[in-house]
Design a protein around this motif. Structure first.
Motif, PDB file in Angstrom:
ATOM      1  N   ASP A   1      -7.848 -17.263  -5.677  1.00 39.91           N
ATOM      2  CA  ASP A   1      -6.888 -18.239  -6.393  1.00 39.91           C
ATOM      3  C   ASP A   1      -5.553 -18.110  -5.676  1.00 39.91           C
ATOM      4  OD1 ASP A   1      -8.831 -19.565  -7.647  1.00 39.91           O
ATOM      5  OD2 ASP A   1      -8.760 -18.315  -9.393  1.00 39.91           O
ATOM      6  N   GLU A   2      -4.449 -17.796  -6.642  1.00 44.41           N
ATOM      7  CA  GLU A   2      -3.187 -17.385  -6.008  1.00 44.41           C
ATOM      8  C   GLU A   2      -2.934 -16.018  -5.622  1.00 44.41           C
ATOM      9  OE1 GLU A   2      -0.167 -17.748  -8.980  1.00 44.41           O
ATOM     10  OE2 GLU A   2      -1.750 -17.731 -10.640  1.00 44.41           O
ATOM     11  N   PHE A   3      -3.921 -15.163  -5.760  1.00 40.21           N
ATOM     12  CA  PHE A   3      -3.903 -13.995  -5.594  1.00 40.21           C
ATOM     13  C   PHE A   3      -4.612 -13.588  -4.290  1.00 40.21           C
ATOM     14  CE2 PHE A   3      -3.681 -13.983 -10.084  1.00 40.21           C
ATOM     15  CZ  PHE A   3      -2.381 -13.133 -10.262  1.00 40.21           C
ATOM     16  N   ILE A   4      -3.929 -12.495  -3.497  1.00 41.06           N
ATOM     17  CA  ILE A   4      -4.555 -11.799  -2.384  1.00 41.06           C
ATOM     18  C   ILE A   4      -4.683 -10.407  -2.422  1.00 41.06           C
ATOM     19  CG2 ILE A   4      -2.430 -11.611  -1.112  1.00 41.06           C
ATOM     20  CD1 ILE A   4      -3.733 -12.008   1.599  1.00 41.06           C
ATOM     21  N   GLN A   5      -5.780  -9.768  -2.180  1.00 42.66           N
ATOM     22  CA  GLN A   5      -5.800  -8.201  -2.060  1.00 42.66           C
ATOM     23  C   GLN A   5      -6.267  -7.829  -0.966  1.00 42.66           C
ATOM     24  OE1 GLN A   5      -8.198  -8.223  -6.709  1.00 42.66           O
ATOM     25  NE2 GLN A   5      -8.861  -6.987  -5.166  1.00 42.66           N
ATOM     26  N   LEU A   6      -5.506  -6.743  -0.335  1.00 41.69           N
ATOM     27  CA  LEU A   6      -5.803  -6.166   0.879  1.00 41.69           C
ATOM     28  C   LEU A   6      -6.028  -4.672   0.781  1.00 41.69           C
ATOM     29  CD1 LEU A   6      -2.850  -8.097   3.021  1.00 41.69           C
ATOM     30  CD2 LEU A   6      -5.405  -8.724   2.969  1.00 41.69           C
ATOM     31  N   LYS A   7      -7.091  -4.213   1.308  1.00 38.45           N
ATOM     32  CA  LYS A   7      -7.225  -2.625   1.333  1.00 38.45           C
ATOM     33  C   LYS A   7      -7.498  -2.070   2.587  1.00 38.45           C
ATOM     34  CE  LYS A   7     -10.139   0.892  -1.140  1.00 38.45           C
ATOM     35  NZ  LYS A   7     -11.273   0.935  -1.862  1.00 38.45           N
ATOM     36  N   SER A   8      -7.023  -0.914   3.054  1.00 36.74           N
ATOM     37  CA  SER A   8      -7.081  -0.217   3.959  1.00 36.74           C
ATOM     38  C   SER A   8      -6.643   1.256   4.242  1.00 36.74           C
ATOM     39  CB  SER A   8      -6.312  -0.993   5.154  1.00 36.74           C
ATOM     40  OG  SER A   8      -4.827  -0.731   5.055  1.00 36.74           O
ATOM     41  N   GLY A   9      -6.961   1.940   4.971  1.00 40.30           N
ATOM     42  CA  GLY A   9      -6.579   3.390   5.151  1.00 40.30           C
ATOM     43  C   GLY A   9      -7.853   4.320   5.603  1.00 40.30           C
TER      44      GLY A   9
ATOM     45  N   LEU B   1      -7.795   8.377   5.741  1.00 45.47           N
ATOM     46  CA  LEU B   1      -7.550   9.666   4.586  1.00 45.47           C
ATOM     47  C   LEU B   1      -7.073   9.097   3.213  1.00 45.47           C
ATOM     48  CD1 LEU B   1      -6.526  12.585   7.010  1.00 45.47           C
ATOM     49  CD2 LEU B   1      -9.058  12.045   6.196  1.00 45.47           C
ATOM     50  N   GLU B   2      -5.998   8.358   3.389  1.00 50.73           N
ATOM     51  CA  GLU B   2      -5.465   7.785   2.364  1.00 50.73           C
ATOM     52  C   GLU B   2      -5.558   6.276   2.045  1.00 50.73           C
ATOM     53  OE1 GLU B   2      -1.763   9.079   0.500  1.00 50.73           O
ATOM     54  OE2 GLU B   2      -1.006   7.115   0.963  1.00 50.73           O
ATOM     55  N   THR B   3      -6.187   5.767   1.203  1.00 53.37           N
ATOM     56  CA  THR B   3      -6.404   4.377   0.804  1.00 53.37           C
ATOM     57  C   THR B   3      -5.359   3.671   0.263  1.00 53.37           C
ATOM     58  OG1 THR B   3      -7.813   4.505  -0.817  1.00 53.37           O
ATOM     59  CG2 THR B   3      -8.789   4.629   1.448  1.00 53.37           C
ATOM     60  N   SER B   4      -5.237   2.155   0.593  1.00 55.36           N
ATOM     61  CA  SER B   4      -4.205   1.525  -0.137  1.00 55.36           C
ATOM     62  C   SER B   4      -4.691   0.249  -0.670  1.00 55.36           C
ATOM     63  CB  SER B   4      -2.733   1.614   0.506  1.00 55.36           C
ATOM     64  OG  SER B   4      -1.820   0.614  -0.223  1.00 55.36           O
ATOM     65  N   LEU B   5      -4.539   0.125  -1.866  1.00 59.58           N
ATOM     66  CA  LEU B   5      -5.003  -1.515  -2.202  1.00 59.58           C
ATOM     67  C   LEU B   5      -3.854  -2.333  -2.726  1.00 59.58           C
ATOM     68  CD1 LEU B   5      -7.096  -3.551  -2.982  1.00 59.58           C
ATOM     69  CD2 LEU B   5      -7.409  -2.449  -5.445  1.00 59.58           C
ATOM     70  N   PHE B   6      -3.697  -3.492  -2.148  1.00 59.92           N
ATOM     71  CA  PHE B   6      -2.195  -4.177  -2.252  1.00 59.92           C
ATOM     72  C   PHE B   6      -2.604  -5.571  -2.719  1.00 59.92           C
ATOM     73  CE2 PHE B   6       0.703  -7.306  -0.640  1.00 59.92           C
ATOM     74  CZ  PHE B   6       1.978  -6.606  -0.888  1.00 59.92           C
ATOM     75  N   ILE B   7      -1.881  -5.761  -3.945  1.00 56.30           N
ATOM     76  CA  ILE B   7      -2.304  -6.905  -4.638  1.00 56.30           C
ATOM     77  C   ILE B   7      -0.910  -7.748  -4.901  1.00 56.30           C
ATOM     78  CG2 ILE B   7      -3.203  -7.906  -6.706  1.00 56.30           C
ATOM     79  CD1 ILE B   7      -4.689  -4.870  -7.158  1.00 56.30           C
ATOM     80  N   THR B   8      -0.847  -9.109  -4.680  1.00 56.32           N
ATOM     81  CA  THR B   8       0.167  -9.650  -4.836  1.00 56.32           C
ATOM     82  C   THR B   8      -0.192 -11.174  -4.933  1.00 56.32           C
ATOM     83  OG1 THR B   8       2.389 -10.398  -3.960  1.00 56.32           O
ATOM     84  CG2 THR B   8       0.862 -10.392  -2.256  1.00 56.32           C
ATOM     85  N   LYS B   9       0.814 -11.725  -5.561  1.00 60.89           N
ATOM     86  CA  LYS B   9       0.476 -13.421  -5.803  1.00 60.89           C
ATOM     87  C   LYS B   9       1.115 -14.125  -4.638  1.00 60.89           C
ATOM     88  CE  LYS B   9       1.355 -14.691  -9.830  1.00 60.89           C
ATOM     89  NZ  LYS B   9       2.045 -14.986 -11.475  1.00 60.89           N
ATOM     90  N   ARG B  10       0.795 -15.381  -4.549  1.00 60.94           N
ATOM     91  CA  ARG B  10       0.968 -16.190  -3.410  1.00 60.94           C
ATOM     92  C   ARG B  10       2.553 -16.496  -3.566  1.00 60.94           C
ATOM     93  NH1 ARG B  10      -2.445 -20.886  -2.811  1.00 60.94           N
ATOM     94  NH2 ARG B  10      -2.091 -21.491  -4.760  1.00 60.94           N
ATOM     95  N   SER B  11       2.923 -16.696  -4.897  1.00 59.54           N
ATOM     96  CA  SER B  11       4.362 -17.124  -5.135  1.00 59.54           C
ATOM     97  C   SER B  11       5.383 -16.041  -4.800  1.00 59.54           C
ATOM     98  CB  SER B  11       4.686 -17.593  -6.641  1.00 59.54           C
ATOM     99  OG  SER B  11       4.200 -16.386  -7.343  1.00 59.54           O
ATOM    100  N   LYS B  12       4.828 -14.683  -4.690  1.00 53.01           N
ATOM    101  CA  LYS B  12       5.883 -13.453  -4.349  1.00 53.01           C
ATOM    102  C   LYS B  12       5.764 -13.232  -2.958  1.00 53.01           C
ATOM    103  CE  LYS B  12       6.298 -12.770  -8.952  1.00 53.01           C
ATOM    104  NZ  LYS B  12       7.903 -13.001  -9.494  1.00 53.01           N
ATOM    105  N   VAL B  13       5.065 -13.878  -2.236  1.00 56.41           N
ATOM    106  CA  VAL B  13       5.149 -13.793  -0.730  1.00 56.41           C
ATOM    107  C   VAL B  13       6.029 -14.622  -0.075  1.00 56.41           C
ATOM    108  CG1 VAL B  13       3.827 -13.718   1.386  1.00 56.41           C
ATOM    109  CG2 VAL B  13       2.744 -13.097  -0.987  1.00 56.41           C
ATOM    110  N   ILE B  14       7.111 -14.022   0.630  1.00 50.59           N
ATOM    111  CA  ILE B  14       8.298 -14.708   1.158  1.00 50.59           C
ATOM    112  C   ILE B  14       7.968 -15.085   2.421  1.00 50.59           C
ATOM    113  CG2 ILE B  14       9.990 -13.760  -0.213  1.00 50.59           C
ATOM    114  CD1 ILE B  14      10.732 -11.596   1.995  1.00 50.59           C
ATOM    115  N   GLN B  15       6.974 -14.368   3.150  1.00 49.59           N
ATOM    116  CA  GLN B  15       6.469 -14.867   4.683  1.00 49.59           C
ATOM    117  C   GLN B  15       5.099 -13.967   4.846  1.00 49.59           C
ATOM    118  OE1 GLN B  15       9.787 -13.686   7.317  1.00 49.59           O
ATOM    119  NE2 GLN B  15       8.192 -13.665   9.153  1.00 49.59           N
ATOM    120  N   ILE B  16       4.433 -14.960   5.778  1.00 52.15           N
ATOM    121  CA  ILE B  16       3.221 -14.350   6.326  1.00 52.15           C
ATOM    122  C   ILE B  16       3.433 -14.444   7.817  1.00 52.15           C
ATOM    123  CG2 ILE B  16       1.840 -15.118   4.470  1.00 52.15           C
ATOM    124  CD1 ILE B  16       0.795 -17.061   6.225  1.00 52.15           C
ATOM    125  N   GLU B  17       2.441 -13.643   8.468  1.00 51.85           N
ATOM    126  CA  GLU B  17       2.147 -13.530   9.962  1.00 51.85           C
ATOM    127  C   GLU B  17       0.577 -13.432  10.244  1.00 51.85           C
ATOM    128  OE1 GLU B  17       4.712 -10.579  12.072  1.00 51.85           O
ATOM    129  OE2 GLU B  17       6.412 -11.652  11.075  1.00 51.85           O
TER     130      GLU B  17
END
Length: 488
Positions: free
Chosen positions: A408-416, A418-434
């Motif tokens: 829906d309005e959320f995006i989850q990105l995970k990578s890494g 030795l150390e992994t990072s799961l990033f969660i944010t809302k579309r309304s909080k994203v100011i720019q994409i590439e």
């Protein structure tokens, strides 16, 4: 008008600054006035006089800065004046403040004082407004002034009417306080007991300056020839290291508390050096859940709140929830504290094409390292092979750990790796994409996506080698943000 009611920081700000001045210049003081006391060398006398003049000037400037620094809150705005010859005026509306941080060091505790910092979304020195030495009563007053101005009154409606509509204040909900088991687990996971090694090394070198330890090495060698003495010594060192780790972890995390109300999140920690941090929920731009390789083995995780304003001293890690939560508790706490956020456990993995490109993508670091080895030390050729195996092992781990999901309005990105990072944010909080595609990615039908969130500094999150279909879906998802735009 402003000068009549303006306030200064507590007078203990002066000795506090003196202490910081001495601590920062202790090396020069010892070198100039202790080790070279009574020196007849001309250049040393010049240095001693010059440094003394510098210290006197710094002492005078500390007193003048305290005397000329004044602040006042009037009609929801903070006014600050400073400077004697060159006056400086600063105006900060309180509703522009993003976060509030309070820190009470041992020095503050002795004199029943504290420090308070207002953090704005501005960059540089203008981003924070520190009150380094104030009474606790004054800190409560400033926080109260700040809290009362976060919701600006609507035009045409009285503040009394708004207060009636809001009803009674909602009490805080405590989400987490560490148990003894949590502190023990944190002491081993953080490897804090290893900090004893440099302390013992420093102690040994210090004793060697006063006692000739070389003459005792023969006696110690004979003593340690006995197996039971070696066992006792090793057991004793282990006990001391573990005890040191537990105590240091308790001092840092023993009084940890995570709580929230309907508007704000509160983080409190520290036994000797206390710090508190609060942030409005609406200011949280994203959530990041990280796991080191040790934490993944133990099923633990660390949750960070990414906010629009600075979080003050980076050493305090004020935007970090308890860094040794179980992974399920970490997911659950995000949803408890931020009901608007949903963490999906099931995510999409990268395609086989992504695995191929990661195996084929050249490593310039390995190429340059190999050339350097063969040029300077060809006999160490095996290091190049070890390095190549390590690089590809990390790539495979990163491929296995990488995940992504649009919900829906959320995006989850995970990578890494030795150390992994799961990033969660809302579309309304994203100011720019590439969305980027290299020539190699075009050949395999892949792309790199990136989100940019408002933070300090600006927060970038990338995920390489997603399918081009998903990249198009990601772009369309972001363009649909216009459906969520509200006009007032």
């Amino acid at each position: 008008m402003m000068e009549e009611h303006a306030k200064r920081l507590h007078p203990f700000k002066i000795p506090f600054e003196f202490w910081k001045l001495l601590k920062g210049n202790v090396f020069f003081i010892i070198m100039l006035y202790v080790l070279n006391f009574g020196s007849e060398k001309m250049y040393m006398k010049v240095l001693q006089i010059g440094f003394l003049v510098y210290l006197v000037w710094k002492v005078i400037s500390v007193i003048l800065r305290w005397y000329t620094y004044k602040y006042q809150i009037k009609e929801g705005t903070l006014y600050i004046t400073s400077g004697l010859v060159s006056k400086s005026y600063r105006t900060v509306p309180l509703h522009k403040v993003q976060n509030v941080q309070q820190r009470t060091t041992l020095f503050h505790k002795i004199f029943r004082l504290t420090s308070l910092t207002f953090e704005t979304g501005m960059t540089g020195d203008q981003g924070s407004i520190p009150f380094e030495m104030i009474s606790r009563k004054e800190a409560e007053r400033l926080e109260g002034e700040y809290a009362s101005k976060q919701e600006l009154p609507v035009i045409g409606i009285s503040e009394e009417r708004i207060a009636e509509d809001m009803g009674p204040a909602i009490e805080k909900t405590i989400h987490f306080t560490p148990s003894k088991h949590d502190v023990l687990k944190a002491s081993f996971t953080s490897l804090s007991f290893l900090a004893l090694i440099p302390i013992l090394a420093t102690l040994y070198n210090t004793l060697d300056d006063f006692i000739d330890l070389e003459n005792t090495e023969g006696f110690l060698a004979k003593l340690l020839d006995t197996w039971w003495i070696i066992t006792i010594v090793i057991a004793g060192l282990i006990c001391v290291a573990v005890s040191f780790g537990i105590v240091s972890t308790f001092v840092k995390y023993g009084k940890y508390e995570i709580s929230s109300d309907h508007e704000r999140i509160y983080i409190k920690k520290g036994v000797l050096d206390e710090s508190t941090f609060s942030i409005r929920k609406e200011k949280v731009q994203a959530v990041e859940i990280t796991q080191s390789i040790i934490k993944r083995v133990l099923g633990l995780a660390e949750v960070k709140l990414i906010s629009a304003g600075s979080t003050g001293d980076e050493e305090l890690e004020t935007n970090t929830l308890y860094p040794f939560l179980s992974i399920e508790r970490a997911y659950g706490m995000v949803e408890e504290i931020l009901p608007a956020y949903k963490v999906e456990r099931s995510m999409r993995s990268l395609s086989k094409q992504a695995f191929k490109i990661r195996m084929l993508r050249p490593s310039f670091f390995w190429i340059l390292s190999t050339l350097a080895i063969y040029y300077f030390k060809p006999s160490l050729w095996y290091i190049s092979l070890i390095l190549l195996i390590l690089i590809y092992t990390l790539r495979i781990m990163d491929y296995k750990n990488s995940r992504y999901l649009l919900n829906d309005e959320f995006i989850q990105l995970k990578s890494g790796s030795l150390e992994t990072s799961l990033f969660i944010t809302k579309r309304s909080k994203v100011i720019q994409i590439e969305v980027e595609r290299s020539k190699l990615q075009k050949f395999f039908g892949l792309a790199t996506i990136e989100t940019i969130n408002r933070s300090k500094p600006v927060h970038h999150t990338k995920l390489q080698d997603v399918s081009v279909e998903y990249a198009d879906e990601f772009y369309t998802w972001y363009m649909d943000r216009t459906k969520n735009i509200q006009f007032e």
